[in-house]
Design a protein around this motif. Sequence first.
Motif, PDB file in Angstrom:
ATOM      1  N   PRO A  76       0.808  -1.228   0.000  1.00 21.42           N
ATOM      2  CA  PRO A  76       0.000   0.000   0.000  1.00 21.42           C
ATOM      3  C   PRO A  76       0.838   1.273   0.000  1.00 21.42           C
ATOM      4  O   PRO A  76       0.361   2.327  -0.421  1.00 21.42           O
ATOM      5  N   GLU A  77       2.084   1.189   0.465  1.00 19.36           N
ATOM      6  CA  GLU A  77       2.940   2.373   0.532  1.00 19.36           C
ATOM      7  C   GLU A  77       3.920   2.454  -0.638  1.00 19.36           C
ATOM      8  O   GLU A  77       4.784   3.324  -0.667  1.00 19.36           O
ATOM      9  N   THR A  78       3.784   1.540  -1.592  1.00 21.66           N
ATOM     10  CA  THR A  78       4.726   1.504  -2.711  1.00 21.66           C
ATOM     11  C   THR A  78       4.220   2.348  -3.874  1.00 21.66           C
ATOM     12  O   THR A  78       3.077   2.215  -4.304  1.00 21.66           O
ATOM     13  N   HIS A  79       5.096   3.205  -4.367  1.00 17.02           N
ATOM     14  CA  HIS A  79       4.754   4.067  -5.505  1.00 17.02           C
ATOM     15  C   HIS A  79       5.162   3.380  -6.803  1.00 17.02           C
ATOM     16  O   HIS A  79       6.278   2.876  -6.924  1.00 17.02           O
ATOM     17  N   LEU A  80       4.255   3.339  -7.768  1.00 17.75           N
ATOM     18  CA  LEU A  80       4.540   2.724  -9.062  1.00 17.75           C
ATOM     19  C   LEU A  80       4.995   3.776 -10.065  1.00 17.75           C
ATOM     20  O   LEU A  80       4.400   4.852 -10.168  1.00 17.75           O
ATOM     21  N   ARG A  81       6.043   3.431 -10.806  1.00 16.64           N
ATOM     22  CA  ARG A  81       6.500   4.280 -11.895  1.00 16.64           C
ATOM     23  C   ARG A  81       6.499   3.456 -13.180  1.00 16.64           C
ATOM     24  O   ARG A  81       7.044   2.356 -13.207  1.00 16.64           O
ATOM     25  N   PHE A  82       5.884   3.987 -14.209  1.00 14.19           N
ATOM     26  CA  PHE A  82       5.770   3.266 -15.471  1.00 14.19           C
ATOM     27  C   PHE A  82       6.671   3.909 -16.523  1.00 14.19           C
ATOM     28  O   PHE A  82       6.743   5.137 -16.635  1.00 14.19           O
ATOM     29  N   TRP A  83       7.328   3.049 -17.290  1.00 13.52           N
ATOM     30  CA  TRP A  83       8.264   3.501 -18.309  1.00 13.52           C
ATOM     31  C   TRP A  83       7.986   2.765 -19.616  1.00 13.52           C
ATOM     32  O   TRP A  83       7.477   1.647 -19.614  1.00 13.52           O
ATOM     33  N   SER A  84       8.359   3.386 -20.720  1.00 11.52           N
ATOM     34  CA  SER A  84       8.318   2.729 -22.024  1.00 11.52           C
ATOM     35  C   SER A  84       9.654   2.955 -22.714  1.00 11.52           C
ATOM     36  O   SER A  84      10.276   4.016 -22.551  1.00 11.52           O
ATOM     37  N   ASP A  85      10.090   1.963 -23.469  1.00  8.78           N
ATOM     38  CA  ASP A  85      11.309   2.143 -24.248  1.00  8.78           C
ATOM     39  C   ASP A  85      11.102   3.261 -25.270  1.00  8.78           C
ATOM     40  O   ASP A  85       9.990   3.477 -25.762  1.00  8.78           O
ATOM     41  N   THR A  86      12.179   3.943 -25.579  1.00  8.61           N
ATOM     42  CA  THR A  86      12.134   4.995 -26.589  1.00  8.61           C
ATOM     43  C   THR A  86      12.918   4.538 -27.814  1.00  8.61           C
ATOM     44  O   THR A  86      13.385   3.399 -27.881  1.00  8.61           O
ATOM     45  N   THR A  87      13.083   5.420 -28.755  1.00 11.07           N
ATOM     46  CA  THR A  87      13.841   5.068 -29.960  1.00 11.07           C
ATOM     47  C   THR A  87      15.326   4.928 -29.678  1.00 11.07           C
ATOM     48  O   THR A  87      16.064   4.380 -30.500  1.00 11.07           O
ATOM     49  N   THR A  88      15.770   5.395 -28.512  1.00 10.98           N
ATOM     50  CA  THR A  88      17.201   5.339 -28.200  1.00 10.98           C
ATOM     51  C   THR A  88      17.526   4.571 -26.924  1.00 10.98           C
ATOM     52  O   THR A  88      18.695   4.305 -26.655  1.00 10.98           O
ATOM     53  N   VAL A  89      16.507   4.209 -26.134  1.00  7.60           N
ATOM     54  CA  VAL A  89      16.763   3.631 -24.810  1.00  7.60           C
ATOM     55  C   VAL A  89      15.900   2.396 -24.552  1.00  7.60           C
ATOM     56  O   VAL A  89      14.693   2.402 -24.811  1.00  7.60           O
ATOM     57  N   HIS A  90      16.543   1.329 -24.056  1.00  9.56           N
ATOM     58  CA  HIS A  90      15.870   0.195 -23.439  1.00  9.56           C
ATOM     59  C   HIS A  90      15.977   0.351 -21.924  1.00  9.56           C
ATOM     60  O   HIS A  90      16.953   0.928 -21.425  1.00  9.56           O
ATOM     61  N   HIS A  91      15.013  -0.180 -21.189  1.00 14.93           N
ATOM     62  CA  HIS A  91      15.036  -0.098 -19.734  1.00 14.93           C
ATOM     63  C   HIS A  91      15.222  -1.484 -19.116  1.00 14.93           C
ATOM     64  O   HIS A  91      14.647  -2.470 -19.586  1.00 14.93           O
ATOM     65  N   LEU A  92      16.008  -1.525 -18.061  1.00 12.64           N
ATOM     66  CA  LEU A  92      16.251  -2.750 -17.302  1.00 12.64           C
ATOM     67  C   LEU A  92      15.971  -2.462 -15.836  1.00 12.64           C
ATOM     68  O   LEU A  92      16.634  -1.623 -15.223  1.00 12.64           O
ATOM     69  N   VAL A  93      14.974  -3.139 -15.280  1.00 10.22           N
ATOM     70  CA  VAL A  93      14.622  -2.949 -13.872  1.00 10.22           C
ATOM     71  C   VAL A  93      15.571  -3.763 -12.995  1.00 10.22           C
ATOM     72  O   VAL A  93      15.808  -4.947 -13.257  1.00 10.22           O
ATOM     73  N   VAL A  94      16.110  -3.117 -11.973  1.00  5.95           N
ATOM     74  CA  VAL A  94      16.932  -3.802 -10.971  1.00  5.95           C
ATOM     75  C   VAL A  94      16.045  -4.026  -9.750  1.00  5.95           C
ATOM     76  O   VAL A  94      15.827  -3.111  -8.955  1.00  5.95           O
TER      77      VAL A  94
END
Length: 244
Positions: free
Chosen positions: A111-129
Amino acid sequence: MDTTVQRLEDRMLAGGLTTARSIDRWSDLHADEVGPRHGAQAVARLWDRPDPAAVHAPGLRRCPCGRRWRLLHDSTAVRNTVVPTAGTCTGWRVLGIPPSRYGPHDVDRGPETHLRFWSDTTTVHHLVVPVRPERSADRGLFDLAALVSRAAMRGVGTPSVPGRDDPTATGPPWAQRFPGYRLDERAIDQPWELRTVALVLAGVEDRPELGERVGVELDRIAARLPIRSSIYTAWLWALARATH
């Protein structure tokens, strides 16, 4: 090869030999085995030597599509999720094959966790740690990497818990007779190989009478397979002949 596999899948679905849900379930079972798992190794190194300020993943080069890798660090207060982008490179060589179905609704959080949403762009991939699991302090880099799933690196799953989860699926006993399927034989390196394995397992599970025909054809084709060829080429042609 991807096109050939897709045509066979379409034919099996049209003929009622299996369902898309069944194929996806088998694909998801073995998907963490696909690829060199560079992303999991990068996460393991960051767990071993934490650096919350790190932006670029250690040891990861640019994706063949040209995108660079950006790290998203989870914490007890923040949970990152990478939303899939249709029609673009998925970065599977680092992240593994994308889950068959996932989205923001699959994310578990407190309940206290904040969610952040991301999408890959034309230049960047995302890797969650993801947050390092409890009871993993005595694990080496190899064992730590084995705890990191493809879902966890996308923020839609959590790492395995040592002593509770087995990160490697042995698969059903009835499939062990197929060459290239036993745990000590499996070497699924490409998306088309994973999909082929899923097609065979789904077809035989849903239509058990296919098992004998696939097995006979598979043994025959595998015996003549060139030494450098993927064993899953034999799986593909065996299934095609058995369902013709």
